[in-house]
Write a protein that holds these residues in place. Structure first.
Motif, short mmCIF file in Angstrom:
data_model
loop_
_atom_site.label_atom_id
_atom_site.label_comp_id
_atom_site.label_asym_id
_atom_site.label_seq_id
_atom_site.Cartn_x
_atom_site.Cartn_y
_atom_site.Cartn_z
N GLU A 226 0.79 -1.22 0.00
CA GLU A 226 0.00 0.00 0.00
C GLU A 226 0.84 1.28 0.00
N CYS A 227 2.07 1.21 0.47
CA CYS A 227 2.88 2.42 0.60
C CYS A 227 4.14 2.40 -0.28
N VAL A 228 4.78 1.25 -0.39
CA VAL A 228 6.02 1.17 -1.15
C VAL A 228 5.77 0.94 -2.63
N GLU A 229 4.98 -0.06 -2.97
CA GLU A 229 4.79 -0.42 -4.37
C GLU A 229 4.13 0.70 -5.19
N PRO A 230 3.13 1.42 -4.67
CA PRO A 230 2.60 2.56 -5.45
C PRO A 230 3.65 3.64 -5.71
N THR A 231 4.57 3.81 -4.76
CA THR A 231 5.65 4.78 -4.95
C THR A 231 6.57 4.35 -6.08
N LEU A 232 6.92 3.07 -6.10
CA LEU A 232 7.76 2.56 -7.18
C LEU A 232 7.04 2.63 -8.52
N ASP A 233 5.75 2.34 -8.52
CA ASP A 233 4.97 2.46 -9.76
C ASP A 233 5.00 3.88 -10.29
N ALA A 234 4.86 4.86 -9.38
CA ALA A 234 4.87 6.26 -9.79
C ALA A 234 6.24 6.66 -10.34
N ARG A 235 7.32 6.21 -9.67
CA ARG A 235 8.65 6.55 -10.16
C ARG A 235 8.89 5.95 -11.55
N ARG A 236 8.50 4.70 -11.74
CA ARG A 236 8.66 4.07 -13.05
C ARG A 236 7.83 4.77 -14.12
N ALA A 237 6.64 5.21 -13.74
CA ALA A 237 5.79 5.93 -14.70
C ALA A 237 6.47 7.23 -15.11
N PHE A 238 7.06 7.93 -14.16
CA PHE A 238 7.74 9.20 -14.47
C PHE A 238 8.94 8.96 -15.38
N THR A 239 9.82 8.03 -15.00
CA THR A 239 11.04 7.81 -15.79
C THR A 239 10.70 7.28 -17.18
N GLY A 240 9.68 6.43 -17.25
CA GLY A 240 9.29 5.91 -18.55
C GLY A 240 8.75 6.99 -19.47
N ARG A 241 7.91 7.86 -18.92
CA ARG A 241 7.34 8.95 -19.73
C ARG A 241 8.42 9.95 -20.12
N MET A 242 9.35 10.24 -19.21
CA MET A 242 10.44 11.15 -19.55
C MET A 242 11.29 10.57 -20.68
N HIS A 243 11.51 9.26 -20.65
CA HIS A 243 12.28 8.63 -21.72
C HIS A 243 11.55 8.75 -23.05
N ASP A 244 10.25 8.53 -23.02
CA ASP A 244 9.46 8.63 -24.25
C ASP A 244 9.53 10.03 -24.84
N LEU A 245 9.53 11.04 -23.98
CA LEU A 245 9.43 12.42 -24.46
C LEU A 245 10.78 13.08 -24.72
N THR A 246 11.82 12.64 -24.01
CA THR A 246 13.12 13.31 -24.13
C THR A 246 14.25 12.38 -24.56
N GLY A 247 14.03 11.07 -24.43
CA GLY A 247 15.10 10.13 -24.71
C GLY A 247 16.02 9.88 -23.54
N TRP A 248 15.77 10.54 -22.41
CA TRP A 248 16.61 10.36 -21.23
C TRP A 248 16.36 9.00 -20.60
N THR A 249 17.44 8.39 -20.13
CA THR A 249 17.34 7.18 -19.31
C THR A 249 17.75 7.55 -17.90
N ILE A 250 16.81 7.51 -16.99
CA ILE A 250 17.05 7.89 -15.60
C ILE A 250 17.26 6.61 -14.79
N THR A 251 18.43 6.49 -14.18
CA THR A 251 18.78 5.28 -13.45
C THR A 251 18.46 5.42 -11.97
N GLY A 252 18.83 4.41 -11.20
CA GLY A 252 18.58 4.42 -9.76
C GLY A 252 17.26 3.77 -9.42
N GLY A 253 16.87 3.89 -8.18
CA GLY A 253 15.63 3.27 -7.73
C GLY A 253 15.15 3.92 -6.45
N GLY A 254 14.21 3.25 -5.78
CA GLY A 254 13.65 3.81 -4.56
C GLY A 254 12.66 4.92 -4.87
N PRO A 255 12.36 5.76 -3.88
CA PRO A 255 11.30 6.76 -4.06
C PRO A 255 11.73 8.06 -4.71
#
Length: 321
Positions: A226-255
């Motif tokens: 309820e607290c950790v996995e939604p945060t990871l989902d949101a981070r992946r959604a952000f990095t994925g969308r940024m890659h689609d729009l800018t070509g950037w690959t953002i590494t790392g993990g966590g919140p």
């Protein structure tokens, strides 16, 4: 407004009810008001051993990482020089430096230290940049005679977690249950004495007992879901969308993650706020470069994707890889 400064994700109602019952049971004990047991309430130490692999004989309950840092700085056997990673929480060097000399250094510079020092690290998924330090580097630092302290407060975001041998570890429930929990623990390496009792700065007896009652494999699993996995989902959604729009690959993990800015930090923070996204300045984490920190601990996937679209639209003016 999309808040990426790190708000806490609320608990589900069923956990609130369960914790309230555990707290009530703890308060019903006639000794709830007494000073906590040395190193922590036995029932809590037993639960930490089962759920977090913390050996009771080498573990002490503390109020959190900062309280431990203060206690650590006062230990007479600690080397007088402490090397604190950068970036990091801005107040950690100040807390440790109140009783000794602190040097801030990037991870890449750590192996160059020749004299024995205390080295303070945060891994896995360090805030603010989401990086993790290779276990081999940590082992090499220990082998080099350094006293290594690893802040594992983001361990909850790792699929599997195994502490490195020979290091002191400190963690807490802050990043899985909320910063106001004020419940953590420190574990000494096998060849070191714990060296102090935590009663002076430990959470109250009833609080420790309530958490001992509340923490089970099921509740810990629910907190992750309820607290950790939604945060990871949101981070992946952000990095994925940024890659689609800018070509950037953002590494790392966590919140969290860190993005470099081409403009002064206050200007970038203000510009993003005008476009509906709240972020933190990198200087709040002693970043060596002008940057902004994004934390997804309270964001939804939809908010994260929208934030990515806003930042992508401004990236040529304000951001750099």
């Amino acid at each position: 407004m999309i808040d990426l400064t790190g708000p806490i994700r609320p608990w589900p109602e069923r956990l609130v009810v369960r914790f309230a019952a555990a707290h009530e049971r703890a308060l019903c004990a006639t000794s709830w008001w007494r000073t906590p047991a040395p190193r922590g309430e036995p029932a809590l130490l037993d639960q930490l051993a089962k759920l977090a692999g913390a050996p009771p004989e080498r573990t002490a309950v503390v109020s959190g990482v900062r309280q431990f840092a203060s206690a650590w700085a006062g230990r007479p056997t600690v080397p007088t020089v402490t090397v604190v990673e950068t970036p990091t929480f801005a107040d950690i060097p100040e807390i440790i430096g109140a009783r000794g000399r602190v040097v801030c250094a990037a991870w890449e510079a750590l192996p160059a230290r020749s004299e024995p020092v205390t080295i303070w690290l945060t891994s896995p998924f360090r805030n603010p940049d989401g990086r993790s330090l290779d276990a081999g580097v940590i082992r090499a630092l220990v082998a080099g005679g350094h006293t290594v302290v690893v802040n594992e407060v983001y361990r909850w975001y790792a699929d599997e977690h195994a502490a490195s041998d020979g290091v002191w570890t400190v963690t807490s429930l802050a990043k899985i249950a909320g910063g106001g929990v004020r419940l953590g623990w420190v574990t000494a390496p096998e060849d070191a004495a714990l060296g102090w009792e935590s009663t002076a700065g430990a959470p109250p007896t009833a609080w420790q007992r309530a958490w001992a009652d509340f923490l089970t494999p099921a509740t810990l699993r629910t907190l992750r879901q309820e607290c950790v996995e939604p945060t990871l989902d949101a981070r992946r959604a952000f990095t994925g969308r940024m890659h689609d729009l800018t070509g950037w690959t953002i590494t790392g993990g966590g919140p969290s993650l860190l993005l470099a800015t081409t403009r002064p930090e206050p200007e970038t923070v203000d510009a993003l706020a005008r476009h509906g996204v709240m972020v933190s300045p990198g200087r709040a984490f002693r970043s060596d470069v002008a940057s902004i920190r994004l934390s997804f601990s309270g964001a939804t996937v939809a908010e994260a994707e929208k934030a990515a679209e806003i930042l992508a639209g401004l990236h040529e003016e304000f951001l750099s890889t």
